[in-house]
Design an enzyme around this catalytic site. Structure first.
Site: not given
Length: 358
Positions: A118, A177
Site C-alpha cells: 500500500h 505492517h
C-alpha cells in the site's frame, strides 16, 4: 535475529500506542488505508489522468505494475512478518504474555509484510501525479510565475507527504505492517517512479513489447517461486499464518495472496497495451474530438461510472486457477475500457450528434 526481534517489538509498542491513543481517528485511518490500496490506481487515478494527459496515464500504469512486481519480489526475499501474527508466534515475550493487537476487516493480508504494498503503490503513483502537475508550472519564465511555481511546488509536495504519512500510519494502526515496512515501501515506490521519469520508451511501446514485458515478469516471478520451492523454501509461507491468526476467517481474502496481485497487474498492463494499439484508440483519442474539453470530460465520467460496475463482478474463489484466469481478464478489461471502448463510444456519439446538427 535479535536485531529484527527488537525492531518488531518496538514496532508492536508503536502499534499499541496508535490503537490506544488514536481510537477517535479509526474511521479516518481505515479510509486512508483504502486510499493507499493499489487497486485504486486502475479504477480511479488512471481513468482521470489518462483522459487529461495520455503520457501521464500510461506512465502511471507502468509504474504501478512494475512497482508492485518489485514489491512482490522484495516480499519473497525479505520474508517480512506482519504484526498480527508475529505477536502470536514470537518467543521474546516472557511467560507467553504476548501483547494484544486489535484486528480489523482489512488487517488480514495474506502475503509477507515487507515492504508495504500500500505504501509503495501510494508513493509511486502520487509521485507521478505530483511531478506531472509540476511539469506544467516549471515552464513559466517571468518572475511572478516563478514565485507561483515555488509555492505550487511546496504545496503539492506537502500534500504528497501528508498522504504518504497518513497511509503509513493507517497500515501500522490496523496491525498489518510494522513501521519499518511502510517506510521502506514509501522510498521504494519513489525510486521506481523516479526511474520511469527517465524511461520515455514506454510511450511508444508496441503490443508485442507489452506482451514480451508481461511474459518476462510472469516467467521471472514463477521461475523464482519454483526454484526456491525445489530448494524446499515455501514462498507462500505467510498464507497459513494469516489463516491461523486472523481473528475472523471471513476477513481472509484470496485477492491478497502474492499471485493474485501478480495476475491482476499483468492483466492491467496487457489491457493497456491492447487498448493503446487498437484501432478504436487511434480513431477516438487521436482524432479531432480528442482535443475537445467536452470529449475528455465525457470520457472521464463514463470511464469512472463503467469501472464502478466492475466492482459488482464477483469472481468465484472455489477454484484457485480459475480465479487467477478470471482476475487477469477482469484486470485487462479495465484499462481497455478506459483507453479504447469508452473513448470510441463517446467519439461515435459526438460524431452522430454533429451530423444531426448539420
Amino acid at each position: 535475529s535479535i536485531k529484527m526481534d527488537l525492531l518488531h517489538s518496538n514496532g508492536v509498542l508503536i502499534i499499541q500506542h496508535l490503537q490506544r491513543d488514536y481510537r477517535a481517528y479509526q474511521d479516518f485511518l481505515n479510509f486512508m488505508s483504502h486510499v493507499g490500496d493499489p487497486r485504486n490506481i486502475f479504477s480511479i487515478y488512471f481513468p482521470l489522468w489518462f483522459q487529461l494527459n495520455q503520457v501521464v496515464g500510461t506512465k502511471m500504469i507502468w509504474v504501478a505494475v512494475i512497482g508492485d512486481w518489485f514489491n512482490l519480489i522484495f516480499k519473497w526475499i525479505l520474508f517480512g512478518h506482519r504484526p498480527y501474527w508475529w505477536v502470536q508466534e514470537t518467543m521474546i515475550y516472557p511467560n507467553q504474555s504476548s501483547p494484544c493487537l486489535e484486528q480489523f476487516p482489512i488487517t488480514c493480508e495474506t502475503g509477507p509484510g515487507s515492504p508495504s504494498g500500500h505504501a509503495m503503490g501510494s508513493s509511486c503513483v502520487w509521485y507521478v501525479m505530483v511531478t506531472a502537475a509540476l511539469s506544467y508550472t516549471v515552464r513559466w519564465k517571468d518572475k511572478s510565475a516563478v514565485t507561483l511555481h515555488r509555492l505550487t511546488w511546496s504545496f503539492l509536495w506537502s500534500i504528497f507527504w501528508i498522504i504518504q504519512i497518513s497511509v503509513c500510519i493507517s497500515r501500522v494502526f490496523i496491525a498489518t505492517h510494522f513501521p519499518h515496512q511502510v517506510i521502506l515501501g514509501v522510498f521504494a515506490g519513489i525510486l521506481v517512479a523516479e526511474a520511469f521519469e527517465h524511461t520515455p520508451a514506454i510511450q511508444t511501446a508496441s503490443l508485442r513489447m507489452y506482451i514480451k514485458t508481461n511474459l518476462f515478469l510472469f516467467i521471472f516471478a514463477l521461475g523464482f517461486y519454483l526454484v526456491l520451492k525445489v530448494l524446499d523454501i515455501d514462498l507462500l509461507w505467510s498464507v497459513p499464518k494469516a489463516k491461523k491468526w486472523c481473528a475472523n476467517p471471513d476477513w481472509i481474502n484470496i485477492d491478497t495472496t502474492p499471485f493474485a496481485g501478480l495476475v491482476r497487474n499483468l492483466g492491467a498492463l496487457f489491457g493497456l497495451g491492447l487498448g493503446i494499439n487498437s484501432e478504436m484508440f487511434i480513431t477516438s483519442c487521436k482524432g479531432k474530438n480528442s482535443c475537445k474539453i467536452s470529449f475528455r470530460i465525457l470520457c472521464i465520467a463514463a470511464s469512472l461510472a463503467t469501472l464502478q460496475l466492475y466492482n459488482f463482478i464477483k469472481i468465484p474463489t472455489h477454484t484457485e486457477y480459475l480465479f487467477y484466469i478470471l482476475s487477469f481478464c477482469k484486470s485487462a478489461a479495465m484499462p481497455l475500457t478506459v483507453v479504447a471502448l469508452v473513448p470510441y463510444c463517446v467519439h461515435s456519439l459526438m460524431r452522430t450528434t454533429e451530423k444531426k446538427l448539420n
